[in-house]
Design an enzyme around this catalytic site. Structure first.
Site, PDB file in Angstrom:
ATOM      1  CG  ASP A   1      61.098 119.481 -22.197  1.00  0.00           C
ATOM      2  OD1 ASP A   1      61.935 120.164 -22.265  1.00  0.00           O
ATOM      3  OD2 ASP A   1      60.289 119.368 -23.244  1.00  0.00           O
TER       4      ASP A   1
ATOM      5  CG  HIS B   1      61.425 122.955 -24.426  1.00  0.00           C
ATOM      6  ND1 HIS B   1      61.367 121.983 -24.707  1.00  0.00           N
ATOM      7  CD2 HIS B   1      61.907 123.976 -25.399  1.00  0.00           C
ATOM      8  CE1 HIS B   1      61.417 121.898 -26.123  1.00  0.00           C
ATOM      9  NE2 HIS B   1      61.957 123.215 -26.522  1.00  0.00           N
TER      10      HIS B   1
ATOM     11  CB  SER C   1      60.786 124.583 -29.031  1.00  0.00           C
ATOM     12  OG  SER C   1      61.886 124.475 -28.578  1.00  0.00           O
TER      13      SER C   1
END
Ligand code: NAG
Ligand code: NAG
Ligand code: NAG
Ligand code: NAG
Length: 373
Positions: A336, A339, A45
């Site tokens: 978040d 990240h 991610s």
């Protein structure tokens, strides 16, 4: 999607030969600027531009809801941040348009590159099997793409394109995270060292496969300090403001092994050159001293729930657990629970490009591209 055609023009060979304003080289029937360098992206991610929008997975592994994307794209593009990610900035430095997810329907401009990364993925196929595109499957997609390129450009030109390209790889975080989220995972049958060797071993296998296909210029990110990100407090609430030491220990082992294996690969693989970005140190410095780097908050996320916004429910709160959103993501290191924000990524991408030796070695990506044609 940003798929401008500035640097990509299809023309007849004869037209190319007569010369256009920009020096071009023609690969089969496709003419590209002489300095054209493609960007291929593999991993998790940190660099996934939205492949998980196109697979069966769980919502926690997708960033397809508002407020993801709020600072730059103004819509949730599938990137797990408030805006652009490292590959978006690197693409810009390479004078390429943003590289869309490989699974984006209709995306075929592989001469610019492709993004195979998948949020939640690891180097081990067991890591979140069935919910992510693991590193080996990402490589199979790359092979699929290569076959299409060979049909379009021919054998020799494809080889040239692949050997000039930059391969950006970020993998490993999830292989370690799952060992704490699922008590029946592989790790319990192995020592920490054996587990790390397996992760690095699988990563090495894929690096060698890419090298066999002609890949020469690699840019790696090591694993971020996941033991110290907000999410660690959701895994182990009793740590409070501290870090999860057992996770940090694993990550440190991994990062040390990665540095080591890259030095070995440089001596083993013909023409192999790499740039190694120390994401771990970069993020740790900003967690510990956010003000020094232009942030206000290093420990708490911008979006999520919990006192550190440690719950990974940004944009996905329920009635029983609403998520909160900060007013200005650029004041935060983390968007978040896990990240970084676009601002943090932008800082790192610049250091990776220029080759700042505090964070990136032995070369910056700029030197990698320029030095070894
Ligand atoms: C995704 O899951 C749905 C429902 O379980 C299923 O019908 C569909 O075939 C799956 N798609 C893929 C690509 O696996
Ligand atoms: C836990 O890990 C095992 C082995 O990898 C896997 O079969 C199982 O589906 C995982 N459970 C969850 C809840 O992820
Ligand atoms: C790759 O990982 C698998 C487990 O998924 C392991 O059995 C295998 O030994 C690893 N390969 C290498 C080269 O380390
Ligand atoms: C690199 O690190 C040194 C020592 O911490 C610091 O003085 C210098 O400013 C750093 N360079 C950059 C470009 O951040």
């Amino acid at each position: 999607m940003m798929m401008g055609s500035r640097f990509y023009l299809i023309c007849l060979v004869v037209l190319c030969a007569t010369g256009l304003a920009v020096p071009t080289q023609c690969l089969g029937r496709i003419c590209l600027p002489e300095e054209h360098v493609a960007l291929f992206i593999f991993g998790d991610s940190i660099i996934d531009a939205g492949n998980n929008n196109y697979i069966n997975t769980t919502t926690v592994l997708q960033a397809n809801v508002w407020p993801y994307g709020e600072s730059y794209f103004k819509y949730p593009s599938g990137r797990a941040s408030d805006g652009r990610l490292i590959p978006d900035f690197i693409a810009e430095y390479l004078k390429l348009p943003f590289i869309p997810p490989y699974l984006h329907p209709g995306y075929h401009r592989y001469t610019d590159g492709a993004n195979f990364a998948s949020a939640g993925a690891g180097a081990l196929v067991e890591t979140r099997r069935g919910l992510v595109i693991d590193l080996h499957t990402q490589f199979h997609y790359f092979e699929q793409m290569e076959r299409v390129l060979r049909q379009k450009l021919g054998e020799a030109e494809t080889r040239t394109l692949l050997s000039r390209a930059v391969y950006l790889i970020s993998i490993g975080t999830n292989d370690y995270l799952v060992t704490f989220a699922n008590s029946s995972t592989l790790q319990y049958s192995y020592s920490r060292e054996e587990y790390v060797d397996m992760v690095i071993g699988n990563m090495t296998t894929v690096i060698k496969e890419i090298h066999k296909k002609g890949g020469r210029k690699f840019a790696f990110l090591n694993v971020e300090p996941v033991g110290c990100v907000p999410l660690a407090k959701a895994i182990k609430p009793e740590i409070g403001g501290a870090c999860m030491e057992e996770l940090t220990a694993l990550v440190k082992l991994h990062n040390k092994a990665l540095s080591h294996v890259l030095q070995i690969l440089e001596t083993q693989l013909k023409g192999f050159k790499y740039s190694h970005a120390d994401l771990y140190t970069f993020v740790t410095e900003r967690i510990n001293d956010p003000l020094k780097y232009g942030f206000k908050e290093g420990k708490k996320g911008c979006c999520g729930s919990g006192s550190y916004r440690e719950n990974l429910n940004c944009g996905k709160g329920t009635l029983t657990e609403e998520y909160e959103l900060c007013g200005n993501p650029s004041e935060y290191v983390f968007f978040d629970a896990v990240h970084p924000t676009e601002k943090a990524y932008q800082q790192l991408a610049k250091l990776m490009w220029d080759g700042d030796l505090n964070v990136t070695w032995p070369y910056g990506i700029k030197a990698l591209v320029a030095g070894h044609k």
